[in-house]
Design a protein around this motif. Structure first.
Motif, PDB file in Angstrom:
ATOM      1  N   ILE A 133       0.857  -1.180   0.000  1.00 23.26           N
ATOM      2  CA  ILE A 133       0.000   0.000   0.000  1.00 23.26           C
ATOM      3  C   ILE A 133       0.892   1.228   0.000  1.00 23.26           C
ATOM      4  CG2 ILE A 133      -1.808   1.259   1.231  1.00 23.26           C
ATOM      5  CD1 ILE A 133      -2.610  -1.455   2.504  1.00 23.26           C
ATOM      6  N   THR A 134       0.782   2.007  -1.059  1.00 20.48           N
ATOM      7  CA  THR A 134       1.553   3.234  -1.187  1.00 20.48           C
ATOM      8  C   THR A 134       0.594   4.410  -1.001  1.00 20.48           C
ATOM      9  OG1 THR A 134       1.212   3.666  -3.557  1.00 20.48           O
ATOM     10  CG2 THR A 134       2.906   2.027  -2.971  1.00 20.48           C
ATOM     11  N   PRO A 135       1.098   5.631  -0.987  1.00 20.36           N
ATOM     12  CA  PRO A 135       0.178   6.769  -0.883  1.00 20.36           C
ATOM     13  C   PRO A 135      -0.845   6.831  -2.035  1.00 20.36           C
ATOM     14  CG  PRO A 135       2.391   7.474  -0.329  1.00 20.36           C
ATOM     15  CD  PRO A 135       2.503   6.059  -0.851  1.00 20.36           C
ATOM     16  N   GLU A 136      -0.516   6.303  -3.192  1.00 22.32           N
ATOM     17  CA  GLU A 136      -1.404   6.393  -4.349  1.00 22.32           C
ATOM     18  C   GLU A 136      -1.959   5.050  -4.840  1.00 22.32           C
ATOM     19  OE1 GLU A 136      -2.443   9.250  -5.830  1.00 22.32           O
ATOM     20  OE2 GLU A 136      -1.349  10.347  -4.285  1.00 22.32           O
ATOM     21  N   LEU A 137      -1.289   3.928  -4.558  1.00 22.28           N
ATOM     22  CA  LEU A 137      -1.681   2.636  -5.118  1.00 22.28           C
ATOM     23  C   LEU A 137      -1.694   1.549  -4.058  1.00 22.28           C
ATOM     24  CD1 LEU A 137       0.630   2.656  -8.279  1.00 22.28           C
ATOM     25  CD2 LEU A 137      -1.820   3.113  -8.244  1.00 22.28           C
ATOM     26  N   THR A 138      -2.544   0.556  -4.277  1.00 17.49           N
ATOM     27  CA  THR A 138      -2.502  -0.681  -3.497  1.00 17.49           C
ATOM     28  C   THR A 138      -2.338  -1.798  -4.503  1.00 17.49           C
ATOM     29  OG1 THR A 138      -3.951   0.205  -1.790  1.00 17.49           O
ATOM     30  CG2 THR A 138      -3.780  -2.193  -1.931  1.00 17.49           C
ATOM     31  N   PHE A 139      -1.440  -2.727  -4.236  1.00 19.26           N
ATOM     32  CA  PHE A 139      -1.238  -3.843  -5.150  1.00 19.26           C
ATOM     33  C   PHE A 139      -1.064  -5.114  -4.353  1.00 19.26           C
ATOM     34  CE2 PHE A 139       2.925  -2.174  -4.135  1.00 19.26           C
ATOM     35  CZ  PHE A 139       3.707  -3.304  -3.930  1.00 19.26           C
ATOM     36  N   ASP A 140      -1.478  -6.215  -4.983  1.00 18.61           N
ATOM     37  CA  ASP A 140      -1.203  -7.492  -4.345  1.00 18.61           C
ATOM     38  C   ASP A 140      -0.538  -8.415  -5.345  1.00 18.61           C
ATOM     39  OD1 ASP A 140      -3.320  -9.517  -5.417  1.00 18.61           O
ATOM     40  OD2 ASP A 140      -4.564  -7.871  -4.687  1.00 18.61           O
TER      41      ASP A 140
END
Length: 186
Positions: free
Chosen positions: A72-79
């Motif tokens: 989880i970044t300030p702009e994106l969530t990825f799995d």
């Protein structure tokens, strides 16, 4: 809108040879569809790639054995999940493609379809309305043909061709039957 009243997931395959314009068509369709619906995309990739930076914390988490790592970044969530086409989940909550019995598909194709079905089920649980699937041409999903792909080369019913016009294609996508996923009892 409650989870029970929202429209269920509609998924459409875009099938065509390499460099036929599938990605360009996805880029053109997503903004039109996203005006009224939550849209996700799935891309079939035929070779292994490293999508995480070796040495990064998320890469270290995965290489030590985590089946799924979420960043989880300030702009994106990825799995990143280790269960790809070669090793999809054994148990699906449901079987929207009818893969459970009586199929004459090759084992590798069954694994690929299970990986796609599992991904679509996960996106449906997350509340998406439409998923555009680039590739997976053997799937039984309604299909838009791109380039010189023949209807005989795809697994699903053809609902359009790339040159039908964006509004016509968007309407065809919105009018496909939703996938049937089993819902857990309350």
């Amino acid at each position: 809108m409650t989870a029970d009243s929202r429209p269920r997931l509609r998924a459409v395959c875009l099938a065509g040879p390499s460099d036929s314009g599938k990605t360009t068509l996805v880029e053109e369709l997503v903004p039109r569809l996203a005006e009224d619906d939550r849209v996700a995309t799935v891309k079939s990739i035929h070779h292994d790639i490293e999508i995480d930076t070796p040495g990064a914390d998320t890469h270290r988490h995965r290489t030590t054995g985590a089946e799924t790592v979420v960043g989880i970044t300030p702009e994106l969530t990825f799995d990143i999940t280790t269960r790809g086409k070669r090793d999809p989940p054994d148990e699906l909550g449901s079987d929207p493609f009818g893969l459970g019995s009586g199929t004459d598909r090759e084992p590798s194709e069954i694994r690929e379809m299970r990986a796609l079905a599992s991904t679509l089920e996960r996106l449906e649980r997350r509340g998406y309305d439409i998923v555009l699937v680039e590739g997976f041409s053997a799937s039984p999903l309604p299909t838009i043909l791109v380039g010189d792909r023949s209807p005989a080369d795809v697994g699903g019913p053809v609902i359009g061709r790339h040159d039908d016009g964006l509004e016509t294609l968007a309407e065809a996508i919105r009018s496909v039957d939703p996938l049937e996923f089993e819902r857990p009892a309350d």
